[in-house]
Write an enzyme that holds these catalytic residues in place. Sequence first.
Site, short mmCIF file in Angstrom:
data_model
loop_
_atom_site.label_atom_id
_atom_site.label_comp_id
_atom_site.label_asym_id
_atom_site.label_seq_id
_atom_site.Cartn_x
_atom_site.Cartn_y
_atom_site.Cartn_z
N LYS A 124 0.86 -1.19 0.00
CA LYS A 124 0.00 0.00 0.00
C LYS A 124 0.89 1.22 0.00
O LYS A 124 2.01 1.19 0.53
CB LYS A 124 -0.87 0.03 1.28
CG LYS A 124 -2.08 0.90 1.16
CD LYS A 124 -3.04 0.33 0.16
CE LYS A 124 -4.48 0.57 0.38
NZ LYS A 124 -5.34 -0.25 -0.45
N GLY A 146 -22.33 4.62 -3.24
CA GLY A 146 -21.36 5.06 -4.24
C GLY A 146 -21.14 4.00 -5.29
O GLY A 146 -22.06 3.25 -5.65
P1 NAD Z 1 -17.42 5.82 -3.26
O1 NAD Z 1 -16.67 7.00 -2.81
O2 NAD Z 1 -17.83 5.72 -4.70
O3 NAD Z 1 -18.78 5.68 -2.40
C1 NAD Z 1 -18.82 5.86 -1.02
C2 NAD Z 1 -20.20 6.48 -0.72
O4 NAD Z 1 -20.37 6.47 0.69
C3 NAD Z 1 -20.33 7.92 -1.18
O5 NAD Z 1 -21.51 8.07 -1.96
C4 NAD Z 1 -20.40 8.73 0.12
O6 NAD Z 1 -21.24 9.87 0.03
C5 NAD Z 1 -21.00 7.70 1.06
N1 NAD Z 1 -20.72 7.93 2.48
C6 NAD Z 1 -19.60 8.43 3.06
N2 NAD Z 1 -19.74 8.46 4.39
C7 NAD Z 1 -20.97 7.96 4.66
C8 NAD Z 1 -21.68 7.73 5.87
N3 NAD Z 1 -21.16 8.01 7.06
N4 NAD Z 1 -22.94 7.22 5.78
C9 NAD Z 1 -23.50 6.96 4.57
N5 NAD Z 1 -22.84 7.15 3.40
C10 NAD Z 1 -21.61 7.64 3.45
O7 NAD Z 1 -16.57 4.54 -2.80
P2 NAD Z 1 -16.69 3.05 -3.36
O8 NAD Z 1 -15.71 2.87 -4.47
O9 NAD Z 1 -18.12 2.72 -3.56
O10 NAD Z 1 -16.11 2.24 -2.12
C11 NAD Z 1 -16.89 2.05 -0.97
C12 NAD Z 1 -16.05 1.38 0.10
O11 NAD Z 1 -15.57 0.13 -0.40
C13 NAD Z 1 -14.81 2.18 0.49
O12 NAD Z 1 -14.59 1.98 1.87
C14 NAD Z 1 -13.69 1.53 -0.30
O13 NAD Z 1 -12.44 1.66 0.34
C15 NAD Z 1 -14.15 0.09 -0.32
N6 NAD Z 1 -13.64 -0.67 -1.46
C16 NAD Z 1 -13.94 -0.27 -2.72
C17 NAD Z 1 -13.45 -1.01 -3.80
C18 NAD Z 1 -13.78 -0.61 -5.22
O14 NAD Z 1 -13.58 -1.44 -6.12
N7 NAD Z 1 -14.30 0.60 -5.47
C19 NAD Z 1 -12.66 -2.14 -3.58
C20 NAD Z 1 -12.40 -2.56 -2.27
C21 NAD Z 1 -12.90 -1.80 -1.20
#
Ligand code: NAD
Length: 387
Positions: A116, A215
């Site tokens: 990382k 998201g």
């Molecule tokens: P994203 O930023 O597209 O979506 C996150 C959403 O959560 C946003 O719409 C935001 O407004 C909302 N949010 C933030 N705080 C909040 C809260 N307290 N209550 C309700 N909603 C809240 O991110 P993503 O790509 O969808 O990823 C989501 C999670 O999954 C993250 O923690 C990320 O690290 C993890 N993750 C994502 C991937 C990937 O492929 N995108 C892979 C592994 C892990």
Amino acid sequence: MGPEVLAGGEWTTGGRVHFLPSRTTSPRPHPPSLMDTHVLESLVRGGFEQVIAIHDRTSGLRAFLAIHDRSIGPAFGGIRRWTYRAEAEALRDVMRLSRAMTHKCVLTGLAAGGAKLVALEDTGVDWAGAYRHIGDVVESLRGTFYTGPDVGTGAQELGWVAERTEFVTRPDETGPGELPEATAEGVFAGIAAGLRHLDGEESWPDRTIVIQGLGAVGSRLAGRLVECGARVLGVDVDGDRASGVASELGIELIDSSREFDVPCDVFSPCALGGILHDLSVPRLACRIVAGGANNVLANPIHGDALHRRGVLYVPDFVINSGALIRGACFHLDGHREPVPEIGKRIGTAVAEILAAAENAERPPARFAFDAAEERIWARRSEVDGEA
Ligand code: NAD
């Protein structure tokens, strides 16, 4: 081999060299405070290969790169850009996250390891230059480390990295693509495995699933569940985002102060890490916690608390490994692993972990962590024996 200068003040050597502070003439000096954090001791205890401290005078970038394991293949890990209260906090985060990446690899059978990079958010940093510098550092590792997206690093930032190195997950059609799709499918399959573990069947039309965060991952997961006939309740702090997803998919929205209290089969955290803690765990009104967010448990003891309450916790580092699988297969074998196959792979891994944890009468998160560590050390011994 003697010390090798990577770029702009960070150093490594050919063997098991770990951390060296940067030489800097920064106009805003940050005095090294790492002597207190017992870096080398932590590296040894956690089985890390290397931590590199990075400073780029030109852009103002300050970052840490942790490489946890390359015993059977290159290390994979995205770039997190985040505001840390102290260097020590950033260092702890990068080490914890890189080890979790190795755990994802071993538990889903990837011939790869974890890494990382965390970049410390700071006003005055020229981020285009900073990401190009990161690209130089990645390039200097000659394919033993592949990087990609993470919190704070999206398509634009990856584009800057990609100007300097090929060892990055490109955001365009030349990259693996469909990363959030792969993650969402893995979460869907992991939820299905959790339901089968408890009830022997998914029985989607009888299920209520609360998704926190609509998201990239959460909205796709919601769509998948709606297709199967489940009742989906969503919550997002971004009101426009929430209402857009709700009207597109026809899901119900709940208030962002109530997501822990709503009775449901599955609570799926797809927003932030650290959301299950002393205050939220007692409020949960679900039978299963299974979502895409990393490090959902504020502390491992909260996994134990869930277990005592009879809530099944599907370990985040197994269920959310879809994007890693998609990216690693692309870089290692040159193929785009189909998203449904990724779902099957994660569903199988989750089912195995849950069954084995139950047999061992242990909380699944503790069991999965120890199982991953055992496998890492076993494969390291194998590799060392062959050398
Ligand atoms: P994203 O930023 O597209 O979506 C996150 C959403 O959560 C946003 O719409 C935001 O407004 C909302 N949010 C933030 N705080 C909040 C809260 N307290 N209550 C309700 N909603 C809240 O991110 P993503 O790509 O969808 O990823 C989501 C999670 O999954 C993250 O923690 C990320 O690290 C993890 N993750 C994502 C991937 C990937 O492929 N995108 C892979 C592994 C892990």
